[in-house]
Design an enzyme around this catalytic site. Structure first.
Site, PDB file in Angstrom:
ATOM      1  N   GLY A 531       0.919  -1.181   0.067  1.00 47.44           N
ATOM      2  CA  GLY A 531       0.191  -0.081  -0.171  1.00 47.44           C
ATOM      3  C   GLY A 531       0.855   1.300   0.030  1.00 47.44           C
ATOM      4  O   GLY A 531       2.114   1.341   0.146  1.00 47.44           O
ATOM      5  N   ASP A 647      -9.609  10.787   8.214  1.00 50.25           N
ATOM      6  CA  ASP A 647      -9.408  10.019   6.738  1.00 50.25           C
ATOM      7  C   ASP A 647      -9.939   8.908   6.755  1.00 50.25           C
ATOM      8  O   ASP A 647      -9.491   7.837   6.370  1.00 50.25           O
ATOM      9  CB  ASP A 647      -7.909   9.961   6.413  1.00 50.25           C
ATOM     10  CG  ASP A 647      -7.768   9.604   4.913  1.00 50.25           C
ATOM     11  OD1 ASP A 647      -8.795   9.968   4.180  1.00 50.25           O
ATOM     12  OD2 ASP A 647      -6.822   9.384   4.770  1.00 50.25           O
TER      13      ASP A 647
END
Length: 892
Positions: A531, A647
Site C-alpha cells: 500500500g 481520513d
C-alpha cells in the site's frame, strides 16, 4: 369408649412429643410473611422448614425471600440474607463476615433491625447510626429484591440496595464510592480479595488493590460523554455509567442479546463479582444463561492458575519456568535453597531479614505476561535492570518486577504475586521473581568459622595485592558493562549512530522499539509493498517469532520534535479495541520514522467490496458497517482525549479471515506538526469523503468523521464508489428530466435520448430513493433477492443522517452504533440539510458529460475548481473534492 379416647389422647401426645424432640425445626416452623411490623423475632431454629430454609419474609410474588440460612449445608455458620427463590442465589447478606448460630435472634423493633450473637451482643443493625428520629414501623421485601425499612409515613429509613455485597440486581444503583466485594468461595460468603470499584472515570476490577480490568475495555462498550460518573445501573439491554446530574450516559456496555422482558416477571438478571475475580451478568428464566463476563479471557484473571502459575490459551495450568509444583500443588522455586519471601511489615528490614545478599531474582521467559503491567504506572523511568532490582530489594513487600529494556520502565509487583500468561502482543517487558535464601541451622556456625584473625594479620604487601586485583577486576567489569550496553541493551540495542536523533526518553506507555536492521530483515529489505498514500508506503513483513506485520514508512512528518513524536506514539500505542488495528511498535532511523502494525491478511475494504470475487454478501457488509462504527465510537468517546481519524474511507478499513473488521491509521493525524496545519484539506482527508467543514474554515470535530463514515456506508450499500459514473434505467426519461430540473441538477440529454438512462451521483440517488420510499433500488444489484429490506432501510437512513451538511445534525458515532444494534431508534434524515447533494449531483453529471465530450477528468476538475458554482449558496465548496475518486492520502 372412655378408655379408647384416653389411649388415643395419650398416643397423640406421644406423637407430638416425639415430633417435637426428634424433628423440632419442622414442628415449630413459622409462617412466611409479606410484611412485618414490630415487635418481631426470627432465628433459623424458629423458622426452618422441611427444605431447610429459614425463610420468614417474601416479596409479593415470592420471587425473593429474606432468610436466616447457612451458605453450605451442614455448616454451623448462619447469615441473614436475601435469596432469589428460583435460582437459590444469595443476592445480599447482612453479616457475611460475622456468622451466627442457628439460635441467634434477629429482632425487629421501633429502632430497626438488629442481629445478635449467642451472647446477645448486637453484631449488625439497620438503619445503623441513622440520624433519623422516626421509628421503624414496617419491613418489606420488594419484588426487585430490595429489603426496605419504612416509618409510619412510609418514608424509607434504610434499604439493602444501599449496602451491596457481591451482587448487583437489575435496577439497583451502585454509586461512586460503593463497591462490590467478592466472597472467599461459593461456600464461604466472607469478603475475598477482589473488588468491583466504580470511579468517576470507569468501572474497574481490582485484586488486592491492583487493577486488572475495566468496563470500557469491553468490545460493546462506548463512552458517550467526558464527564464524571455518578453511579452505575444495569438493565436488560446493558450496563450504564450515569453522570451529569443523573441524566446523561457516560459509558455504556450493550448486551449483544438484549431481550424484551416487559410483562415477563419470571426472567431474573443479576451481576455478580465471582469468588475467582470474574465479573459476570447472568440471566435466568427457564434456563440460566451468562450474557456477560469480564475479563473475557480467564487467563487474565490474577489467580487463574494460582501463585506463579502459567495459564495457556487452552486453559491448562503449569508453573512458570524455574518453579515446580510441591506436594500441596503450589509453585515453589526449583532451587531448594531458595524460597518465596513471606509476608512482612513494610517498615522492617529488606528481604525479611535475609539481607541483600540473601536475595535471588529468577528471570522469567520473554514471552510471559503479567496481568497488572497494562494497568500500572512504572515506579521508575529510564533505569536499567540492576536499578529496578535494587528498588525491589529495598522493600520487603516487593515480590518481583518487570523491566523494559527499550524504555527503561520499572514495574514492581507488590504484596502478592498471581498468575502469568503468554503475551498476545510483542513486548520487551521481562519479569523477575524475588526469592530469598533458606536459612539453615548451620548458618550461625558458618559465621563463627570465618578466619578473622588471619585477615587482620595479613602483611601490607598482601593488602596491596588484594587492592590491585580488586581495582583491575572493577575496570574490566566496567568495560564489559559499557560494551554490553552499547551492543545488546539500552541505547545500543535500539539506536545506531544514525538513530541518535531520538535518544531514550522516558515516555510512559511507549510501545516496542525496533531497530532498522530488524525491520530490514522482517520485510526482506522492504521488498513487498502492499500500500501507499500521502502518509507513506506500507510493506509486508514477518518478525523473528513468525508474527506477520505491516510496516509503514512515514514520509510527511516534517520537523516533528522527538519528544512530541514519542509522546504521541505512546498515546496511539495504548489504544486497544477489537475494531482498531494494533500498533506493535516503531523505529527511528536516519531521519525516517516507521510504524509497525498487526497484519490484516484480506487487505482493505475497497478491494473486497469493489473488486472482490465472489461478491461480498450483505451479512458481512452489515458486520463491517457495525464494526467500523464501534471503532470510531471508541476513538471519539473512550480514549483519554478524543481522537479524530480525519481520513475514514474503505482503504483504511481492513479485513482479516479470523478477526473482526479493523480501522487503520486512526492516530496518524496526531503526528502532523503544527506547521502543516495549512495542509488540512490535502493532508487530512480523501476526496469523496471530506465533510463540507473542511473547505469552509469551520471547526473540525468528531462529526467530521461521522460524515466520512456516512459516505462509506453508502458505498457499502451500493458496492461501488459513490463518485464512479453509473447509468440508471428510467421508466420515463421525461419524468426523470423533470425531476432533475426540479432538483437543480442536469441530466445528459444525449444519454437520455439514446438509451433512456441517466448518469447519477449515488448519494443524491440514495436521497431521492429515500424520499420515494424505494429502498430496494439502492442495494447492490448483485445481491438481488438476498437482502432484508428493513436492514437496507435502516442503513440508508443512518447513512443520510451521517452526511447532513450541518455537523450538529449528524449523530455521534456512539448513537450510530446504537441505531445499527437496535438499541437506539433510527433517526429521520433532514431533507433541508441534504439539499447540497443536489448541487454535487449536478456538478458530477456535468463533469461526466465533459469527459464524454473529450475532456480529460483532470481538465474538468481544474475547470470547476477554478470557476466554482456561481449562483448557488454552496458555491464556496470545491465541489469536485466530493466527487473525484482521486485520493489524496491513498490506501494504507
Amino acid at each position: 369408649m372412655g378408655s379408647a379416647a384416653a389411649v388415643a389422647a395419650r398416643s397423640t401426645s406421644l406423637f407430638f412429643f416425639f415430633c417435637f424432640f426428634l424433628f423440632p425445626f419442622s414442628a415449630v416452623a413459622g409462617p412466611i410473611y409479606k410484611s412485618l411490623t414490630p415487635p418481631f423475632t426470627a432465628s433459623y431454629q424458629r423458622y426452618i422448614d422441611n427444605s431447610g430454609a429459614g425463610a420468614f419474609l417474601s416479596s409479593p410474588n415470592n420471587t425473593f425471600q429474606a432468610r436466616i440460612a447457612n451458605s453450605d449445608h451442614g455448616s454451623s455458620s448462619y447469615y441473614f440474607v436475601v435469596v432469589h427463590v428460583y435460582s437459590d442465589e444469595i443476592v445480599w447478606s447482612a453479616n457475611r463476615n460475622r456468622p451466627v448460630s442457628q439460635s441467634s435472634p434477629l429482632r425487629f423493633t421501633g429502632n430497626g433491625l438488629t442481629l445478635y450473637d449467642d451472647s446477645d451482643h448486637p453484631i449488625w443493625s439497620a438503619p445503623g447510626n441513622s440520624s433519623s428520629s422516626s421509628s421503624s414501623s414496617l419491613l418489606l421485601l420488594l419484588e426487585s429484591g430490595n429489603l426496605i425499612l419504612l416509618d409510619s409515613d412510609n418514608n424509607t429509613l434504610w434499604e439493602s440496595f444501599d449496602s451491596p455485597t457481591d451482587v448487583l440486581l437489575e435496577g439497583q444503583k451502585l454509586p461512586v464510592g460503593r463497591n462490590l466485594v467478592s466472597s472467599i468461595s461459593d461456600r464461604n460468603p466472607s469478603e475475598g480479595d477482589y473488588r468491583f470499584v466504580l470511579t468517576e472515570n470507569d468501572a474497574m476490577l481490582q485484586w488486592n488493590g491492583v487493577d486488572y480490568w475495566q468496563l470500557s475495555m469491553t468490545s460493546t462498550a462506548f463512552r458517550e460523554k467526558n464527564i464524571p460518573v455518578e453511579y452505575l445501573v444495569m438493565n436488560f439491554s446493558g450496563v450504564y455509567l450515569i453522570g451529569g446530574n443523573a441524566d446523561q450516559v457516560v459509558i455504556k456496555a450493550v448486551f449483544r442479546d438484549s431481550v424484551d422482558v416487559s410483562g415477563n416477571s419470571s426472567i431474573f438478571q443479576m451481576a455478580k463479582l465471582e469468588s475467582n475475580g470474574l465479573f459476570t451478568i447472568t440471566r435466568a428464566g427457564r434456563s440460566e444463561n451468562q450474557i456477560f463476563a469480564g475479563p473475557d479471557d480467564n487467563c487474565r484473571l490474577p489467580e487463574s492458575c494460582g501463585r506463579l502459575g502459567l495459564c495457556t490459551s487452552r486453559g491448562s495450568c503449569s508453573c512458570v519456568p524455574a518453579f515446580h509444583s510441591d506436594l500441596k500443588g503450589e509453585c515453589v522455586p526449583a532451587d531448594g535453597s531458595f524460597a518465596l519471601p513471606e509476608s512482612c511489615n513494610p517498615s522492617s528490614s529488606p528481604a525479611d531479614g535475609a539481607g541483600a545478599d540473601g536475595i535471588k531474582y529468577v528471570n522469567l521467559r520473554n514471552d510471559l505476561d503479567y496481568f497488572s503491567t497494562a494497568f500500572s504506572d512504572p515506579i521508575a523511568h529510564n533505569v536499567n535492570v540492576s536499578s529496578c532490582q535494587n528498588l525491589c530489594s529495598k522493600n520487603c513487600s516487593c515480590r518481583g518486577f518487570y523491566h523494559s529494556h527499550s524504555s527503561g520502565f520499572c514495574y514492581l509487583i507488590w504484596n502478592s504475586i498471581g498468575s502469568f500468561t503468554i503475551k498476545t502482543t510483542q513486548s520487551d517487558l521481562v519479569g523477575y521473581v524475588k526469592t530469598v535464601a533458606v536459612k539453615t541451622s548451620d548458618d550461625a556456625d558458618k559465621k563463627s568459622d570465618f578466619p578473622v584473625l588471619p585477615v587482620v594479620l595479613l602483611p601490607t604487601s598482601g593488602v596491596i595485592a588484594i587492592v590491585l586485583v580488586a581495582t583491575l577486576f572493577w575496570f574490566r567489569r566496567r568495560r564489559k558493562t559499557k560494551k554490553q550496553k552499547s551492543s545488546k541493551s539500552g541505547i545500543g540495542k535500539y539506536l545506531s549512530s544514525a538513530e541518535e536523533e531520538i535518544d531514550i526518553i522516558s515516555i510512559p506507555g511507549l510501545p516496542i522499539r525496533f531497530t532498522y536492521q530488524e525491520l530490514v530483515a522482517a520485510t526482506g529489505d522492504f521488498g513487498t509493498q502492499i500500500g501507499s498514500g500521502g502518509f507513506g508506503t506500507v510493506y509486508k513483513g514477518s518478525l523473528a517469532d513468525g508474527t506477520e506485520v505491516a510496516v509503514k514508512k512515514i514520509t510527511c512528518l516534517g520537523s516533528r520534535g522527538r519528544r512530541e513524536f514519542l509522546t504521541e506514539i505512546a498515546v496511539i500505542g495504548k489504544i486497544h479495541h477489537v475494531n482498531l488495528v494494533r500498533l506493535r511498535g516503531f523505529c527511528a532511523h536516519a531521519g525516517q520514522r516507521y510504524l509497525v502494525y498487526e497484519y490484516m491478511n484480506r487487505g482493505s475494504l475497497d478491494r473486497a467490496l469493489f473488486h472482490g470475487d465472489p461478491v461480498m454478501e450483505w451479512r458481512e457488509r452489515y458486520e463491517i458497517a457495525l464494526g467500523t462504527a464501534r471503532g470510531l465510537a471508541y476513538l471519539h468517546s473512550s480514549c483519554e482525549n478524543t481522537i479524530i481519524h480525519c481520513d475514514v474511507k474503505p482503504e483504511n478499513i481492513l479485513l482479516h479471515d479470523k478477526s473482526p473488521v479493523k480501522i487503520s491509521d486512526f492516530g496518524l493525524s496526531k503526528l502532523l506538526s503544527t506547521e502543516e496545519s495549512g495542509l488540512f484539506t490535502t493532508m487530512r482527508g480523501t476526496r469523496g469523503y471530506l465533510a463540507p467543514e473542511w473547505l469552509t474554515s469551520s471547526a473540525i470535530s468528531d462529526k467530521t468523521d461521522v460524515y466520512s463514515y456516512g459516505m462509506v456506508l453508502l458505498e457499502i450499500i451500493r458496492g461501488k464508489k459513490n463518485s464512479s459514473p453509473q447509468t440508471h434505467s428510467n421508466s420515463s426519461a421525461s419524468d426523470n428530466n423533470n425531476r432533475g430540473r426540479a432538483n437543480g441538477h442536469a441530466t445528459s440529454s444525449a444519454s437520455s435520448r439514446e438509451s433512456g438512462t441517466r448518469l447519477i451521483y449515488f448519494p443524491l440517488f440514495a436521497l431521492e430513493m429515500h424520499e420515494e420510499g424505494r429502498y430496494s433500488e439502492v442495494v447492490d444489484p448483485r445481491l438481488a433477492g438476498r437482502v432484508p429490506s428493513d436492514e437496507v432501510k435502516k442503513l440508508l437512513r443512518v447513512a443520510l443522517c451521517c452526511v447532513h451538511e450541518e455537523p450538529n445534525l449528524r449523530p455521534s458515532m456512539s448513537n450510530v452504533v446504537g441505531m445499527l444494534e437496535g438499541g437506539v431508534p433510527v433517526g429521520e434524515p433532514r431533507i433541508r440539510s441534504l439539499n447540497f447533494l443536489r448541487f454535487y449531483g449536478r456538478r458530477f453529471t456535468e463533469a461526466s458529460v465533459l469527459a464524454e465530450n473529450g475532456n480529460e477528468p483532470g481538465e474538468s476538475m481544474a475547470m470547476y475548481q477554478q470557476h466554482g458554482a456561481s449562483g448557488n449558496t454552496s458555491s464556496s465548496y470545491d465541489s469536485l473534492s466530493y466527487i473525484s475518486s482521486q485520493q489524496v492520502s491513498g490506501p494504507r
